[in-house]
Write an enzyme that holds these catalytic residues in place. Sequence first.
Site, short mmCIF file in Angstrom:
data_model
loop_
_atom_site.label_atom_id
_atom_site.label_comp_id
_atom_site.label_asym_id
_atom_site.label_seq_id
_atom_site.Cartn_x
_atom_site.Cartn_y
_atom_site.Cartn_z
N ASP A 31 0.89 -1.01 -0.13
CA ASP A 31 -0.10 0.10 0.20
C ASP A 31 1.02 1.44 0.07
O ASP A 31 1.95 1.03 0.21
CB ASP A 31 -0.88 -0.29 1.03
CG ASP A 31 -1.89 1.10 1.35
OD1 ASP A 31 -2.58 1.26 0.34
OD2 ASP A 31 -1.98 1.86 2.40
N ASP A 33 0.02 5.22 1.17
CA ASP A 33 -0.31 6.15 2.05
C ASP A 33 -0.34 5.45 3.35
O ASP A 33 -1.07 4.50 3.59
CB ASP A 33 -1.77 7.14 1.78
CG ASP A 33 -1.55 8.10 2.71
OD1 ASP A 33 -0.60 8.50 3.44
OD2 ASP A 33 -2.52 8.82 2.58
N ASP A 252 -0.97 -0.80 5.96
CA ASP A 252 -1.35 -0.14 7.29
C ASP A 252 -2.77 -0.47 7.84
O ASP A 252 -2.90 0.08 8.93
CB ASP A 252 -1.03 1.08 7.40
CG ASP A 252 -1.91 2.18 6.47
OD1 ASP A 252 -2.03 1.53 5.50
OD2 ASP A 252 -2.48 3.06 7.04
#
Length: 313
Positions: A31, A33, A252
């Site tokens: 991922d 961001d 995250d």
Amino acid sequence: MSLKRSLINIAKLPLKDVKEIFSSFDTVLTDCDGVIWSSADVIKGAKEALDLIRSKGKKLFYYSNNSTRSREMFKSSIMKFGFHCKNEDIISTTFLTAYYLKSINFNKKAYVIGSIGLCKELELVGIKHTSVGPDVLNIKESIYEYVDSFQPDPEIGAVVIGYDIHISLPKLIKASSYLNRPDVLFVATNTDQSYPLTRKDVVLPAVGSIVAAIQAVDNRKPFIIGKPETYALEWLRKEVHVEAKRTLMIGDRLNTDILFGTRCGFQTLLVLTGVTKLEDVEKLLKSKTKEDKDLIPDFYIESIGHLVNILNL
């Protein structure tokens, strides 16, 4: 190595275990961001970590649920942050949406609630679509006047939903009206509920809120492209020939990145530089439900930058 879902800090494992783990996968999906950057700041050591992953012969893909950018737009952003990137390294929900429609031989016109990035990807595969941007109700007219003046486009064969900063009642009316026809496809780039903000007193609704509003009217479920749904695995298998059990997903968020990895049969690595905190996973360890267990990563690490020391061993 037999892996089980528990709180395993990969940085604390013995060297032989670390080597065994990193030899057990060929492909890495990360991922963006919250993993390799946060807002406008690059996560310390992220570039070095990704370069090391590549240097060890691993295929590396950036996989984001962001539905506002085309792959070309993503590439520009990623390279501005200083990361190595080619178009084919990017898996975006805009690209996958266009790929999906092309793969089912969709040859009609798409009604798009979204942004320019989604439209660019549709155009690249030759799919006709409506324009994006503001579509507002004139305050001088009643809603019934608007409804009476609306003429549905008979060419529309799909309603495609992405993130739209111009979402409005007229757009919801059009989307719902088209989906009232059973032959019209319903496709959503993702169903993220909200976007992370530095301000904690403000909530920014995401694509999922738009999808939910339309679902409430038409009682239809969309085909969902992005994480945690597994359509990306179909693309990876067909176009890149990846083997699920030899793939690592780094993320995250538990309910998108990690759940996606679990559903695909990938190994999963959680970083703590984004949305999820360690206590969030600790709570899940006490649960006995499969739904909660599927959110638990195989491994975690404080930051992707901490992989540099591990990979240099």
